[in-house]
Scaffold this active site. Structure first.
Site, PDB file in Angstrom:
ATOM      1  N   HIS A   1     -15.935  -0.669 -10.644  1.00 13.32           N
ATOM      2  CA  HIS A   1     -15.518   0.261  -9.584  1.00 13.32           C
ATOM      3  C   HIS A   1     -14.298  -0.260  -8.815  1.00 13.32           C
ATOM      4  O   HIS A   1     -13.268   0.403  -8.712  1.00 13.32           O
ATOM      5  CB  HIS A   1     -16.649   0.461  -8.566  1.00 13.32           C
ATOM      6  CG  HIS A   1     -17.969   0.822  -9.153  1.00 13.32           C
ATOM      7  ND1 HIS A   1     -18.234   2.067  -9.653  1.00 13.32           N
ATOM      8  CD2 HIS A   1     -19.116   0.098  -9.307  1.00 13.32           C
ATOM      9  CE1 HIS A   1     -19.482   2.116 -10.072  1.00 13.32           C
ATOM     10  NE2 HIS A   1     -20.041   0.939  -9.885  1.00 13.32           N
TER      11      HIS A   1
HETATM   12  C1  BDR Z   1     -19.378   0.644  -4.883  1.00  9.15           C
HETATM   13  O1  BDR Z   1     -20.528   0.098  -4.249  1.00  9.15           O
HETATM   14  C2  BDR Z   1     -20.654  -1.271  -4.540  1.00  9.15           C
HETATM   15  O2  BDR Z   1     -21.846  -1.519  -5.216  1.00  9.15           O
HETATM   16  C3  BDR Z   1     -19.464  -1.668  -5.382  1.00  9.15           C
HETATM   17  O3  BDR Z   1     -18.938  -2.893  -4.897  1.00  9.15           O
HETATM   18  C4  BDR Z   1     -18.485  -0.532  -5.229  1.00  9.15           C
HETATM   19  O4  BDR Z   1     -17.587  -0.755  -4.167  1.00  9.15           O
HETATM   20  C5  BDR Z   1     -19.805   1.474  -6.080  1.00  9.15           C
HETATM   21  O5  BDR Z   1     -20.626   2.526  -5.657  1.00  9.15           O
END
Ligand code: BDR
Ligand code: CA
Length: 315
Positions: free
Chosen positions: A243
């Site tokens: 992500h």
């Molecule tokens: C987001 O939430 C966190 O778990 C990750 O770091 C990312 O920023 C994904 O939903």
């Protein structure tokens, strides 16, 4: 040859993918990281802050100021994701205690100081809940005109087969953790580019088992860190969703993505829908519902993975 250097301020809650994103940011010649601020999210503020310092220390990036931000969302209680990111937030990575000292400024003040100092408008890159960014806007509403914009990882926009929630059926973690902050940011007028689950949850944009094994076999200082960060997620899910590295890649190389502009609101009241990013696709919309978000719709997976491997693993 880099023709245009973008100055960025990174707000983050490391977090395995945040840690990978910090490495990518510091190894991307198109951007210069001017400051890092930490926010509660995947882990507590204390852990997130220490983790950011540790990653910067590992990369010998001692000159970048790192400031503490929010310990809790604007209104709600914090709710961490240590079952995903490991107890420390850095998976199985065991990094030494950081030698870098924290900035004396708060996250909000550091963001504002940098925005004043860098007259030409830095880009904010938010990799966690939007608590610090919203607080900075509340403290100085002119911030929205002082920055080039905000690239943020957050939201599930239902625009691709992967655009559903990850913490609830309809909400993505960063928006869900502090929906009131997200609402303030979405309504602020700051130019927004959203990197949501629509592209980051696509398996073609993720680190596969094959890639992980390639990294694990390398045995360099950097590859060992990356493998240690990712091992728990690979064991559990067989894949690592990237992500936050994708958000950094979009900030450094905007031509990696195709985007569309939409009007989006954040659900703050719903019992089942807290943190949902509600996108208006109706063809005829009232004039006041002008697009407020540029949303990433597709990513050049091959180019992104090449960039990720070259800069995060092999460099
Ligand atoms: C987001 O939430 C966190 O778990 C990750 O770091 C990312 O920023 C994904 O939903
Ligand atoms: Ca994050």
């Amino acid at each position: 040859m880099v023709r245009f250097l973008r100055h960025v301020i990174i707000d983050t809650d490391p977090g395995v993918d945040d840690a990978l994103a910090l490495i990518l940011a510091l190894k991307s010649p198109e951007i210069k990281v001017e400051a890092v601020t930490t926010v509660v999210g995947n882990v507590s503020q204390d852990k997130a802050h220490r983790n950011a310092l540790k990653i910067l220390d590992f990369l010998n990036a001692c000159e970048i100021p790192v400031a503490r931000g929010a310990h809790k969302p604007l209104i709600r209680e914090a709710s961490h994701a240590e079952e995903i990111h490991g107890e420390s937030g850095l998976g199985e990575a065991m990094l030494p205690e950081p030698r870098i000292r924290s900035s004396e400024a708060s996250a909000v003040n550091l963001i504002l100081e940098k925005a004043y100092e860098l007259g030409r408008g830095p880009t904010l890159v938010a990799l966690g809940p939007l608590t610090n960014v919203a607080s900075a806007i509340l403290a100085e509403p002119r911030l929205v005109d002082m920055v080039a914009g905000l690239v943020f990882m957050g939201g599930a926009y239902n625009l691709t087969p992967y655009g559903y929630g990850n913490v609830t059926p309809v909400a993505e973690f960063n928006i869900w953790h502090d929906p009131e902050a997200a609402k303030i940011v979405f309504e602020s007028g700051i130019p927004l580019k959203a990197v949501g689950l629509d592209i980051t949850a696509n398996p073609s944009n993720s680190l596969t088992l094959d890639r992980y094994q390639e990294i694990d076999r390398l045995g360099t200082r950097r590859s060992r860190l990356v493998a240690d960060l990712c091992r728990g997620l690979i064991k559990r899910f067989g894949i690592v969703q990237l992500h936050d590295p994708i958000a950094v890649a979009v900030a450094s190389n905007p031509d990696l993505v195709e985007t569309g502009r939409f009007f989006v609101e954040v659900e703050t009241a719903g019992l089942l829908t807290r943190g949902q990013t509600v996108l208006d696709r109706r063809p005829r919309q009232p004039i006041e519902r002008r697009p407020n978000l540029e949303i990433c719709l597709s990513l050049d997976s091959e180019r992104f993975m090449k960039l990720f491997m070259e800069r995060v693993v092999y460099e």
